[in-house]
Design an enzyme around this catalytic site. Structure first.
Site, PDB file in Angstrom:
ATOM      1  N   CYS A 148       0.869  -1.188   0.000  1.00  0.00           N
ATOM      2  CA  CYS A 148       0.000   0.000   0.000  1.00  0.00           C
ATOM      3  C   CYS A 148       0.902   1.233   0.000  1.00  0.00           C
ATOM      4  O   CYS A 148       1.705   1.433   0.913  1.00  0.00           O
ATOM      5  CB  CYS A 148      -0.930   0.028   1.207  1.00  0.00           C
ATOM      6  N   ASP A 202       0.261  16.526  -2.402  1.00  0.00           N
ATOM      7  CA  ASP A 202       0.031  15.618  -3.532  1.00  0.00           C
ATOM      8  C   ASP A 202       1.151  15.793  -4.555  1.00  0.00           C
ATOM      9  O   ASP A 202       1.562  16.916  -4.859  1.00  0.00           O
ATOM     10  CB  ASP A 202      -1.335  15.919  -4.174  1.00  0.00           C
ATOM     11  N   HIS A 239      -4.575   1.503   8.141  1.00  0.00           N
ATOM     12  CA  HIS A 239      -5.034   1.230   6.774  1.00  0.00           C
ATOM     13  C   HIS A 239      -6.536   0.975   6.736  1.00  0.00           C
ATOM     14  O   HIS A 239      -7.039   0.026   7.340  1.00  0.00           O
ATOM     15  CB  HIS A 239      -4.303   0.027   6.170  1.00  0.00           C
ATOM     16  N   ASN A 265     -12.371  10.318  -3.078  1.00  0.00           N
ATOM     17  CA  ASN A 265     -12.837   9.433  -4.142  1.00  0.00           C
ATOM     18  C   ASN A 265     -12.992   8.031  -3.564  1.00  0.00           C
ATOM     19  O   ASN A 265     -12.097   7.534  -2.887  1.00  0.00           O
ATOM     20  CB  ASN A 265     -11.832   9.419  -5.300  1.00  0.00           C
ATOM     21  N   GLY A 278     -12.731   7.428  -9.509  1.00  0.00           N
ATOM     22  CA  GLY A 278     -11.362   7.814  -9.839  1.00  0.00           C
ATOM     23  C   GLY A 278     -10.369   7.515  -8.740  1.00  0.00           C
ATOM     24  O   GLY A 278      -9.242   8.008  -8.760  1.00  0.00           O
ATOM     25  N   THR A 326      -7.461   5.884  -7.069  1.00  0.00           N
ATOM     26  CA  THR A 326      -6.321   5.129  -7.609  1.00  0.00           C
ATOM     27  C   THR A 326      -5.468   4.538  -6.493  1.00  0.00           C
ATOM     28  O   THR A 326      -4.749   3.565  -6.720  1.00  0.00           O
ATOM     29  CB  THR A 326      -5.427   6.024  -8.493  1.00  0.00           C
ATOM     30  N   HIS A 362      -6.155   3.450  -0.067  1.00  0.00           N
ATOM     31  CA  HIS A 362      -5.964   3.752   1.362  1.00  0.00           C
ATOM     32  C   HIS A 362      -6.725   5.066   1.549  1.00  0.00           C
ATOM     33  O   HIS A 362      -6.414   6.053   0.857  1.00  0.00           O
ATOM     34  CB  HIS A 362      -4.470   3.894   1.666  1.00  0.00           C
ATOM     35  N   HIS A 390      -8.217   8.518   1.889  1.00  0.00           N
ATOM     36  CA  HIS A 390      -7.554   9.827   1.943  1.00  0.00           C
ATOM     37  C   HIS A 390      -8.551  10.914   1.594  1.00  0.00           C
ATOM     38  O   HIS A 390      -9.484  10.705   0.822  1.00  0.00           O
ATOM     39  CB  HIS A 390      -6.336   9.893   1.010  1.00  0.00           C
ATOM     40  N   HIS A 448      -8.625  14.655   0.000  1.00  0.00           N
ATOM     41  CA  HIS A 448      -7.906  15.701  -0.714  1.00  0.00           C
ATOM     42  C   HIS A 448      -8.348  17.048  -0.149  1.00  0.00           C
ATOM     43  O   HIS A 448      -9.549  17.293  -0.003  1.00  0.00           O
ATOM     44  CB  HIS A 448      -8.281  15.708  -2.205  1.00  0.00           C
TER      45      HIS A 448
END
Ligand code: 5GP
Ligand code: ZN
Length: 114
Positions: free
Chosen positions: A5, A31, A47, A87, A93, A95, A98, A100, A102
């Site tokens: 991960c 990012d 996780h 997301n 979207g 990717t 784990h 998160h 934004h």
């Protein structure tokens, strides 16, 4: 920590990142491919794959990440506002699987979200 991960490896310091905030439960970093002048990711240290895996037992961790996001936004002087995005799943979207959040800011966001 989950093997293979990316964000677990970043939290563990095995992969370098530009840290903006850390406490006992979460870690925040810039990012690598920013989509706004300020683009920061807030992740729980534990996780959890995505919002879809939240439940009564672990949801407080997501709340903690959002409270950290508010502190980070103030620290980054995002006084005009900012957008928080998580997301969830491939169609959204996602990717990196784990959880998160934004933090996107430093510009006027598009009115359309999707
Ligand atoms: P997602 O598409 O899953 O919502 O968001 C994953 C985010 O992680 C993307 O915005 C992508 O630019 C960022 N990202 C992917 N790999 C790395 C990395 O190695 N370091 C950092 N700092 N960000 C990454
Ligand atoms: Zn992980």
């Amino acid at each position: 920590m989950k093997n293979d991960c990316l964000f677990c490896a970043i939290v563990a310091g095995e992969i370098p990142s530009t840290k903006v905030y850390e406490d006992d439960q979460c870690y925040a970093f810039r990012d690598i491919n920013p989509q706004a002048p300020t683009h920061i990711l807030v992740v729980p240290k534990e996780h959890i794959a995505s919002v879809a895996q939240l439940n009564e037992e672990n949801a407080a961790l997501a709340g903690h990440c959002l409270a950290a996001a508010a502190k980070i936004a103030a620290q980054e002087n995002l006084d005009g506002g900012y957008r928080i995005v998580s997301n969830c799943g491939a169609d959204a979207g996602q990717t990196v699987f784990h959880l998160h959040f934004h933090i996107l800011g430093g510009k006027r966001m598009d009115e359309k979200m999707a």
